[in-house]
Design a protein around this motif. Structure first.
Motif, PDB file in Angstrom:
ATOM      1  N   SER A 104      41.877 -75.890  -0.571  1.00  0.00           N
ATOM      2  CA  SER A 104      43.274 -75.582  -0.280  1.00  0.00           C
ATOM      3  C   SER A 104      43.981 -76.715   0.464  1.00  0.00           C
ATOM      4  N   ASP A 105      43.216 -77.502   1.217  1.00  0.00           N
ATOM      5  CA  ASP A 105      43.818 -78.626   1.949  1.00  0.00           C
ATOM      6  C   ASP A 105      43.806 -79.918   1.132  1.00  0.00           C
ATOM      7  N   LEU A 106      43.327 -79.832  -0.116  1.00  0.00           N
ATOM      8  CA  LEU A 106      43.245 -80.973  -1.033  1.00  0.00           C
ATOM      9  C   LEU A 106      42.309 -82.069  -0.543  1.00  0.00           C
ATOM     10  N   GLU A 107      41.393 -81.716   0.356  1.00  0.00           N
ATOM     11  CA  GLU A 107      40.414 -82.693   0.830  1.00  0.00           C
ATOM     12  C   GLU A 107      39.196 -82.746  -0.088  1.00  0.00           C
ATOM     13  N   GLU A 108      38.774 -81.595  -0.590  1.00  0.00           N
ATOM     14  CA  GLU A 108      37.629 -81.541  -1.511  1.00  0.00           C
ATOM     15  C   GLU A 108      38.133 -81.629  -2.949  1.00  0.00           C
ATOM     16  N   TYR A 109      37.390 -82.359  -3.758  1.00  0.00           N
ATOM     17  CA  TYR A 109      37.726 -82.507  -5.165  1.00  0.00           C
ATOM     18  C   TYR A 109      36.437 -82.523  -5.979  1.00  0.00           C
ATOM     19  N   HIS A 110      36.408 -81.705  -7.019  1.00  0.00           N
ATOM     20  CA  HIS A 110      35.227 -81.645  -7.886  1.00  0.00           C
ATOM     21  C   HIS A 110      35.669 -81.590  -9.342  1.00  0.00           C
ATOM     22  N   HIS A 111      34.937 -82.293 -10.182  1.00  0.00           N
ATOM     23  CA  HIS A 111      35.174 -82.300 -11.623  1.00  0.00           C
ATOM     24  C   HIS A 111      33.892 -81.816 -12.291  1.00  0.00           C
ATOM     25  N   PHE A 112      33.907 -80.555 -12.756  1.00  0.00           N
ATOM     26  CA  PHE A 112      32.723 -79.931 -13.346  1.00  0.00           C
ATOM     27  C   PHE A 112      32.884 -79.789 -14.859  1.00  0.00           C
ATOM     28  N   HIS A 113      31.747 -79.505 -15.509  1.00  0.00           N
ATOM     29  CA  HIS A 113      31.741 -79.233 -16.948  1.00  0.00           C
ATOM     30  C   HIS A 113      30.866 -78.010 -17.207  1.00  0.00           C
ATOM     31  N   PRO A 114      31.421 -76.820 -16.978  1.00  0.00           N
ATOM     32  CA  PRO A 114      30.637 -75.587 -17.180  1.00  0.00           C
ATOM     33  C   PRO A 114      30.150 -75.477 -18.626  1.00  0.00           C
ATOM     34  N   GLU A 115      28.967 -74.886 -18.776  1.00  0.00           N
ATOM     35  CA  GLU A 115      28.394 -74.693 -20.099  1.00  0.00           C
ATOM     36  C   GLU A 115      28.454 -73.221 -20.483  1.00  0.00           C
ATOM     37  N   GLU A 116      28.520 -72.976 -21.785  1.00  0.00           N
ATOM     38  CA  GLU A 116      28.665 -71.602 -22.266  1.00  0.00           C
ATOM     39  C   GLU A 116      27.385 -70.817 -22.007  1.00  0.00           C
ATOM     40  N   ALA A 117      27.504 -69.744 -21.227  1.00  0.00           N
ATOM     41  CA  ALA A 117      26.366 -68.885 -20.911  1.00  0.00           C
ATOM     42  C   ALA A 117      26.340 -67.659 -21.812  1.00  0.00           C
ATOM     43  N   ASP A 118      27.500 -67.257 -22.279  1.00  0.00           N
ATOM     44  CA  ASP A 118      27.650 -66.112 -23.175  1.00  0.00           C
ATOM     45  C   ASP A 118      28.990 -66.293 -23.887  1.00  0.00           C
ATOM     46  N   GLU A 119      29.300 -65.424 -24.817  1.00  0.00           N
ATOM     47  CA  GLU A 119      30.554 -65.556 -25.547  1.00  0.00           C
ATOM     48  C   GLU A 119      31.740 -65.441 -24.600  1.00  0.00           C
ATOM     49  N   GLY A 120      32.499 -66.529 -24.491  1.00  0.00           N
ATOM     50  CA  GLY A 120      33.669 -66.539 -23.619  1.00  0.00           C
ATOM     51  C   GLY A 120      33.348 -66.696 -22.147  1.00  0.00           C
ATOM     52  N   ILE A 121      32.083 -66.917 -21.803  1.00  0.00           N
ATOM     53  CA  ILE A 121      31.657 -67.070 -20.407  1.00  0.00           C
ATOM     54  C   ILE A 121      31.071 -68.460 -20.209  1.00  0.00           C
ATOM     55  N   TYR A 122      31.620 -69.210 -19.254  1.00  0.00           N
ATOM     56  CA  TYR A 122      31.150 -70.559 -18.969  1.00  0.00           C
ATOM     57  C   TYR A 122      30.787 -70.643 -17.487  1.00  0.00           C
ATOM     58  N   GLN A 123      29.651 -71.290 -17.193  1.00  0.00           N
ATOM     59  CA  GLN A 123      29.178 -71.323 -15.809  1.00  0.00           C
ATOM     60  C   GLN A 123      28.755 -72.723 -15.389  1.00  0.00           C
ATOM     61  N   ASN A 124      28.903 -72.951 -14.073  1.00  0.00           N
ATOM     62  CA  ASN A 124      28.485 -74.212 -13.466  1.00  0.00           C
ATOM     63  C   ASN A 124      27.854 -73.924 -12.116  1.00  0.00           C
ATOM     64  N   LYS A 125      26.692 -74.531 -11.873  1.00  0.00           N
ATOM     65  CA  LYS A 125      25.990 -74.294 -10.608  1.00  0.00           C
ATOM     66  C   LYS A 125      26.299 -75.415  -9.634  1.00  0.00           C
ATOM     67  N   PHE A 126      26.878 -75.048  -8.498  1.00  0.00           N
ATOM     68  CA  PHE A 126      27.200 -76.016  -7.455  1.00  0.00           C
ATOM     69  C   PHE A 126      27.577 -75.237  -6.200  1.00  0.00           C
ATOM     70  N   ASP A 127      26.995 -75.629  -5.071  1.00  0.00           N
ATOM     71  CA  ASP A 127      27.282 -74.932  -3.818  1.00  0.00           C
ATOM     72  C   ASP A 127      28.585 -75.443  -3.214  1.00  0.00           C
ATOM     73  N   LEU A 128      29.539 -74.536  -3.070  1.00  0.00           N
ATOM     74  CA  LEU A 128      30.819 -74.857  -2.441  1.00  0.00           C
ATOM     75  C   LEU A 128      30.828 -74.345  -1.004  1.00  0.00           C
TER      76      LEU A 128
END
Length: 271
Positions: A104-128
């Motif tokens: 929210s403070d625009l200090e953190e920035y991440h560029h992810f590429h979630p992969e399809e886990a199910d139809e219409g469902i995409y997931q990415n593992k990363f601790d925020l």
């Protein structure tokens, strides 16, 4: 008598002719039918203009709605079209989905590429870390209009609301990440004008990253307006974009050196 009658008849014909000619002149000077048609034409043009404007707005509306959630170190993106079906995605810059997540403070920035886990469902593992975030789902649905909109979600109990950030404008446009300096040569930014973002990599040669020499993501200070641009050619770290509103913006320029992707942040003002 006959002569008098003939004279009267001729006079009547001349008089009638004068009346007809006079009426014709008056009708030409005051064409009621044409005025009515012109009025109807204007109403028709206004109606058509409104329809065109409506069609334009509808064409800009997304027919794919993403929902973003986070739990147990996994970011999940669910995609549904207007018929509640999972849309088919096209590959864009080597990936089906680019997920940009900022704090929210625009200090953190991440560029992810979630992969399809199910139809219409995409997931990415990363601790925020605990914070409020906004996610921008950058995709190309096949045959469906789509525009990127912010999706807000929270991690943990600390929820910092984004009411605009007091970003500090950069005075030095050279940033060094992992010992690699990059300079943004462009220092003036005008609204409603094509802007060339020219990055000087100080002699370093970036590797292709997601099919391009670099990527630039730009957000306004409220994290509402999303811009994602790529280089103008395959051999230049030069980008072109346009800002439709004045204000403060933060941009992140991504370049790959070796196996490392460096992200260079810049805070600029558009006038």
């Amino acid at each position: 008598m006959k002569r008098s009658t003939a004279t009267w008849a001729i006079s009547a014909i001349v008089y009638l002719g004068i009346i007809i000619i006079g009426y014709s002149v008056y009708a030409n000077m005051n064409p009621k039918t044409e005025v009515t048609d012109d009025h109807n034409s204007k109403k028709s043009d206004q109606h058509n203009s409104k329809n065109e404007h409506t069609d334009h707005e509808e064409s800009d509306m997304s027919e794919v709605i993403p929902k973003v959630a986070y739990a147990n170190g996994i970011t999940t993106v669910e995609l549904k079209d207007k018929n509640n079906n999972a849309p088919e995605l096209e590959v864009s810059h080597e990936k089906l989905m680019h997920l940009i997540v900022v704090s929210s403070d625009l200090e953190e920035y991440h560029h992810f590429h979630p992969e399809e886990a199910d139809e219409g469902i995409y997931q990415n593992k990363f601790d925020l870390a605990d914070n409020s975030y906004k996610a921008f789902v950058d995709i190309k649905p096949k045959g469906l209009p789509y525009s990127v909109q912010p999706n807000e979600f929270h991690v943990g109990e600390t929820h910092q609301k984004n009411n605009g950030n007091k970003l500090t404008l950069d005075k030095n446009f050279t940033k060094t990440i992992n010992n690699q300096p990059v300079e943004l040569k462009t220092t003036e930014f005008d609204v409603n004008k094509e802007i060339t973002l020219d990055f000087d990599l100080k002699g370093a040669k970036p590797e292709l990253y997601l099919g391009a020499l670099g990527h630039v993501v730009i957000l306004d200070e409220n994290a509402e307006n999303f811009i994602h641009v790529h280089p103008v050619s395959d051999n230049q770290t030069v980008f072109k974009t346009e800002f439709t509103k004045p204000g403060v913006y933060k941009m992140w320029a991504e370049f790959k050196f070796g196996e490392q992707v460096n992200t260079y942040p810049f805070v600029i003002e558009v006038k």
